[in-house]
Scaffold this motif. Structure first.
Motif, PDB file in Angstrom:
ATOM      1  N   ASP A  75       0.798  -1.234   0.000  1.00  0.00           N
ATOM      2  CA  ASP A  75       0.000   0.000   0.000  1.00  0.00           C
ATOM      3  C   ASP A  75       0.827   1.278   0.000  1.00  0.00           C
ATOM      4  O   ASP A  75       0.364   2.318   0.458  1.00  0.00           O
ATOM      5  N   VAL A  76       2.053   1.216  -0.494  1.00  0.00           N
ATOM      6  CA  VAL A  76       2.882   2.414  -0.610  1.00  0.00           C
ATOM      7  C   VAL A  76       2.966   2.783  -2.085  1.00  0.00           C
ATOM      8  O   VAL A  76       3.343   1.958  -2.911  1.00  0.00           O
ATOM      9  N   GLU A  77       2.585   4.000  -2.394  1.00  0.00           N
ATOM     10  CA  GLU A  77       2.678   4.498  -3.766  1.00  0.00           C
ATOM     11  C   GLU A  77       4.039   5.162  -3.932  1.00  0.00           C
ATOM     12  O   GLU A  77       4.326   6.161  -3.273  1.00  0.00           O
ATOM     13  N   LEU A  78       4.872   4.606  -4.785  1.00  0.00           N
ATOM     14  CA  LEU A  78       6.205   5.148  -5.016  1.00  0.00           C
ATOM     15  C   LEU A  78       6.206   5.971  -6.295  1.00  0.00           C
ATOM     16  O   LEU A  78       5.615   5.561  -7.293  1.00  0.00           O
ATOM     17  N   PRO A  79       6.884   7.133  -6.280  1.00  0.00           N
ATOM     18  CA  PRO A  79       6.967   7.918  -7.513  1.00  0.00           C
ATOM     19  C   PRO A  79       7.802   7.179  -8.549  1.00  0.00           C
ATOM     20  O   PRO A  79       8.646   6.351  -8.199  1.00  0.00           O
ATOM     21  N   PRO A  80       7.582   7.441  -9.844  1.00  0.00           N
ATOM     22  CA  PRO A  80       8.318   6.733 -10.887  1.00  0.00           C
ATOM     23  C   PRO A  80       9.819   6.992 -10.864  1.00  0.00           C
ATOM     24  O   PRO A  80      10.594   6.192 -11.332  1.00  0.00           O
ATOM     25  N   SER A  81      10.239   8.115 -10.299  1.00  0.00           N
ATOM     26  CA  SER A  81      11.674   8.406 -10.223  1.00  0.00           C
ATOM     27  C   SER A  81      12.034   8.725  -8.777  1.00  0.00           C
ATOM     28  O   SER A  81      11.190   8.704  -7.899  1.00  0.00           O
ATOM     29  N   ASP A  82      13.298   9.041  -8.551  1.00  0.00           N
ATOM     30  CA  ASP A  82      13.756   9.342  -7.195  1.00  0.00           C
ATOM     31  C   ASP A  82      13.363  10.734  -6.735  1.00  0.00           C
ATOM     32  O   ASP A  82      13.653  11.127  -5.614  1.00  0.00           O
ATOM     33  N   ASP A  83      12.697  11.517  -7.591  1.00  0.00           N
ATOM     34  CA  ASP A  83      12.248  12.846  -7.204  1.00  0.00           C
ATOM     35  C   ASP A  83      11.109  12.717  -6.207  1.00  0.00           C
ATOM     36  O   ASP A  83      10.264  11.844  -6.299  1.00  0.00           O
ATOM     37  N   GLY A  84      11.084  13.602  -5.244  1.00  0.00           N
ATOM     38  CA  GLY A  84       9.983  13.636  -4.283  1.00  0.00           C
ATOM     39  C   GLY A  84      10.028  12.519  -3.263  1.00  0.00           C
ATOM     40  O   GLY A  84       8.988  12.025  -2.860  1.00  0.00           O
ATOM     41  N   GLU A  89       4.155   8.743   1.125  1.00  0.00           N
ATOM     42  CA  GLU A  89       3.342   8.481   2.312  1.00  0.00           C
ATOM     43  C   GLU A  89       3.536   7.040   2.768  1.00  0.00           C
ATOM     44  O   GLU A  89       3.467   6.122   1.966  1.00  0.00           O
ATOM     45  N   ASN A  90       3.768   6.856   4.062  1.00  0.00           N
ATOM     46  CA  ASN A  90       3.845   5.514   4.619  1.00  0.00           C
ATOM     47  C   ASN A  90       2.438   4.941   4.706  1.00  0.00           C
ATOM     48  O   ASN A  90       1.464   5.672   4.874  1.00  0.00           O
TER      49      ASN A  90
END
Length: 191
Positions: A75-84, A89-90
Protein backbone atom coordinates in the motif's frame (compact mmCIF):
# COMPACT_ATOMS: atom_id res chain seq x y z
CA UNK A 1 31.33 12.40 19.50
CA UNK A 2 27.97 12.05 17.77
CA UNK A 3 29.51 10.35 14.70
CA UNK A 4 30.47 7.02 16.37
CA UNK A 5 26.97 6.71 17.84
CA UNK A 6 25.38 7.13 14.39
CA UNK A 7 27.79 4.57 12.91
CA UNK A 8 26.96 2.11 15.68
CA UNK A 9 23.24 2.53 15.11
CA UNK A 10 23.82 2.07 11.39
CA UNK A 11 25.80 -1.13 12.02
CA UNK A 12 23.09 -2.41 14.33
CA UNK A 13 20.43 -1.71 11.71
CA UNK A 14 22.53 -3.48 9.08
CA UNK A 15 22.90 -6.51 11.36
CA UNK A 16 19.15 -6.55 12.06
CA UNK A 17 18.21 -6.30 8.39
CA UNK A 18 20.76 -8.94 7.38
CA UNK A 19 19.31 -11.37 9.94
CA UNK A 20 15.89 -11.37 8.28
CA UNK A 21 15.31 -14.64 6.43
CA UNK A 22 13.75 -15.05 3.02
CA UNK A 23 12.47 -18.61 3.53
CA UNK A 24 10.53 -20.26 6.33
CA UNK A 25 9.41 -16.91 7.74
CA UNK A 26 6.71 -16.76 10.40
CA UNK A 27 4.00 -15.50 7.98
CA UNK A 28 4.94 -18.23 5.49
CA UNK A 29 4.74 -20.90 8.18
CA UNK A 30 1.28 -19.65 9.21
CA UNK A 31 0.01 -20.00 5.62
CA UNK A 32 1.65 -23.41 5.21
CA UNK A 33 0.14 -24.81 8.41
CA UNK A 34 -3.28 -23.32 7.64
CA UNK A 35 -3.40 -24.78 4.13
CA UNK A 36 -2.09 -28.18 5.26
CA UNK A 37 -4.76 -28.30 7.97
CA UNK A 38 -7.41 -27.59 5.30
CA UNK A 39 -6.18 -30.48 3.15
CA UNK A 40 -4.13 -28.61 0.53
CA UNK A 41 -0.76 -30.07 -0.50
CA UNK A 42 2.01 -28.00 -2.01
CA UNK A 43 5.67 -27.74 -2.92
CA UNK A 44 8.00 -25.12 -1.50
CA UNK A 45 10.06 -22.58 -3.48
CA UNK A 46 9.81 -24.28 -6.87
CA UNK A 47 13.12 -23.51 -8.59
CA UNK A 48 11.86 -23.84 -12.18
CA UNK A 49 9.14 -21.22 -11.87
CA UNK A 50 9.82 -17.47 -12.16
CA UNK A 51 10.18 -15.82 -8.78
CA UNK A 52 10.50 -19.13 -6.89
CA UNK A 53 7.00 -18.90 -5.34
CA UNK A 54 6.75 -19.65 -1.63
CA UNK A 55 4.07 -22.29 -2.21
CA UNK A 56 3.16 -24.08 -5.44
CA UNK A 57 -0.08 -26.02 -5.68
CA UNK A 58 0.26 -27.92 -8.96
CA UNK A 59 -3.23 -29.46 -8.79
CA UNK A 60 -4.69 -25.95 -8.74
CA UNK A 61 -2.07 -24.39 -11.09
CA UNK A 62 -1.57 -21.77 -8.40
CA UNK A 63 1.46 -20.06 -6.89
CA UNK A 64 1.24 -18.35 -3.53
CA UNK A 65 3.59 -15.54 -2.56
CA UNK A 66 3.73 -14.62 1.13
CA UNK A 67 5.07 -11.06 1.14
CA UNK A 68 6.42 -9.00 4.01
CA UNK A 69 4.70 -5.60 4.04
CA UNK A 70 7.95 -3.64 4.41
CA UNK A 71 10.05 -5.49 1.83
CA UNK A 72 7.38 -5.40 -0.88
CA UNK A 73 5.93 -1.95 -0.11
CA UNK A 74 2.37 -2.92 0.78
CA UNK A 75 0.00 0.00 0.00
CA UNK A 76 2.88 2.41 -0.61
CA UNK A 77 2.68 4.50 -3.77
CA UNK A 78 6.21 5.15 -5.02
CA UNK A 79 6.97 7.92 -7.51
CA UNK A 80 8.32 6.73 -10.89
CA UNK A 81 11.67 8.41 -10.22
CA UNK A 82 13.76 9.34 -7.20
CA UNK A 83 12.25 12.85 -7.20
CA UNK A 84 9.98 13.64 -4.28
CA UNK A 85 11.31 11.03 -1.84
CA UNK A 86 10.19 13.12 1.09
CA UNK A 87 6.62 13.18 -0.27
CA UNK A 88 6.13 9.40 -0.07
CA UNK A 89 3.34 8.48 2.31
CA UNK A 90 3.84 5.51 4.62
CA UNK A 91 1.04 3.00 4.78
CA UNK A 92 -0.40 1.51 7.95
CA UNK A 93 1.84 -1.55 7.68
CA UNK A 94 4.88 -0.24 5.75
CA UNK A 95 7.00 2.53 7.25
CA UNK A 96 9.98 3.56 5.14
CA UNK A 97 12.97 4.54 7.33
CA UNK A 98 13.92 8.21 7.41
CA UNK A 99 17.63 7.44 7.36
CA UNK A 100 19.02 6.44 3.98
CA UNK A 101 15.53 6.91 2.55
CA UNK A 102 16.66 6.98 -1.09
CA UNK A 103 18.23 3.52 -0.72
CA UNK A 104 15.08 2.00 0.81
CA UNK A 105 12.73 3.58 -1.71
CA UNK A 106 14.89 2.28 -4.56
CA UNK A 107 15.03 -1.21 -3.04
CA UNK A 108 11.28 -1.40 -2.41
CA UNK A 109 10.53 -0.07 -5.91
CA UNK A 110 12.79 -2.76 -7.41
CA UNK A 111 11.03 -5.45 -5.36
CA UNK A 112 7.57 -4.26 -6.46
CA UNK A 113 8.60 -4.16 -10.13
CA UNK A 114 10.16 -7.62 -9.92
CA UNK A 115 7.01 -9.01 -8.29
CA UNK A 116 4.85 -7.66 -11.14
CA UNK A 117 7.17 -9.08 -13.82
CA UNK A 118 7.31 -12.52 -12.19
CA UNK A 119 3.52 -12.68 -11.87
CA UNK A 120 3.12 -11.67 -15.53
CA UNK A 121 5.49 -14.48 -16.55
CA UNK A 122 3.59 -16.99 -14.40
CA UNK A 123 0.25 -15.86 -15.85
CA UNK A 124 1.65 -16.28 -19.37
CA UNK A 125 2.58 -19.86 -18.39
CA UNK A 126 -1.00 -20.53 -17.23
CA UNK A 127 -0.46 -20.19 -13.47
CA UNK A 128 -2.74 -18.34 -11.07
CA UNK A 129 -0.99 -16.12 -8.50
CA UNK A 130 -2.15 -15.32 -4.98
CA UNK A 131 -0.33 -12.74 -2.88
CA UNK A 132 -0.74 -12.93 0.89
CA UNK A 133 0.47 -9.94 2.88
CA UNK A 134 2.05 -10.20 6.31
CA UNK A 135 -0.53 -7.79 7.84
CA UNK A 136 -3.37 -10.10 6.68
CA UNK A 137 -1.99 -12.84 8.94
CA UNK A 138 -2.33 -10.99 12.23
CA UNK A 139 -4.30 -13.07 14.75
CA UNK A 140 -7.46 -10.98 14.31
CA UNK A 141 -7.54 -11.56 10.50
CA UNK A 142 -5.71 -14.89 10.20
CA UNK A 143 -8.63 -17.34 9.93
CA UNK A 144 -10.51 -15.05 7.55
CA UNK A 145 -7.44 -14.82 5.30
CA UNK A 146 -6.78 -18.58 5.32
CA UNK A 147 -10.45 -19.31 4.59
CA UNK A 148 -10.33 -16.81 1.72
CA UNK A 149 -7.27 -18.57 0.27
CA UNK A 150 -9.01 -21.96 0.55
CA UNK A 151 -12.16 -20.54 -1.09
CA UNK A 152 -10.08 -19.06 -3.94
CA UNK A 153 -8.22 -22.34 -4.52
CA UNK A 154 -11.48 -24.32 -4.62
CA UNK A 155 -13.00 -21.76 -7.00
CA UNK A 156 -9.95 -22.02 -9.29
CA UNK A 157 -10.19 -25.83 -9.28
CA UNK A 158 -13.90 -25.76 -10.10
CA UNK A 159 -13.37 -23.33 -12.97
CA UNK A 160 -10.54 -25.42 -14.41
CA UNK A 161 -12.48 -28.70 -14.08
CA UNK A 162 -15.99 -27.75 -15.09
CA UNK A 163 -17.84 -30.79 -16.35
CA UNK A 164 -20.50 -30.62 -19.01
CA UNK A 165 -23.87 -30.59 -17.32
CA UNK A 166 -26.22 -33.23 -18.71
CA UNK A 167 -29.85 -32.19 -18.81
CA UNK A 168 -32.16 -35.06 -17.97
CA UNK A 169 -35.69 -35.06 -19.44
CA UNK A 170 -38.40 -33.73 -17.14
CA UNK A 171 -41.18 -36.16 -16.28
CA UNK A 172 -44.63 -34.91 -17.01
CA UNK A 173 -46.79 -36.49 -14.31
CA UNK A 174 -50.05 -36.13 -16.20
CA UNK A 175 -49.02 -37.50 -19.58
CA UNK A 176 -46.51 -40.18 -18.61
CA UNK A 177 -46.63 -43.07 -16.27
CA UNK A 178 -43.75 -43.10 -13.82
CA UNK A 179 -41.77 -46.34 -13.90
CA UNK A 180 -41.92 -48.44 -10.77
CA UNK A 181 -38.82 -49.80 -9.15
CA UNK A 182 -40.40 -53.15 -8.32
CA UNK A 183 -43.67 -54.23 -9.86
CA UNK A 184 -45.64 -57.31 -9.04
CA UNK A 185 -45.61 -59.88 -11.78
CA UNK A 186 -48.31 -62.37 -12.59
CA UNK A 187 -46.02 -65.25 -13.27
CA UNK A 188 -47.43 -68.82 -12.94
CA UNK A 189 -44.13 -70.16 -11.65
CA UNK A 190 -44.21 -67.82 -8.63
CA UNK A 191 -47.47 -69.37 -7.31
Amino acid sequence: MEEPTIALVSKERHANMAAIRSKDTKPEMIVRRGLWKRGFRYRLNHKRLPGHPDLVLKKYRTCIFVNGCFWHGHDVELPPSDDGLSMIENSACCKIPKTNRAFWVKKIRRNKERDKEEQKKLAAMGWHCITVWECELKPSKREETLNAIAFTLNHIWLQDHQAVVVAYPQWDEEGMQMPMAAEERDDPEDK
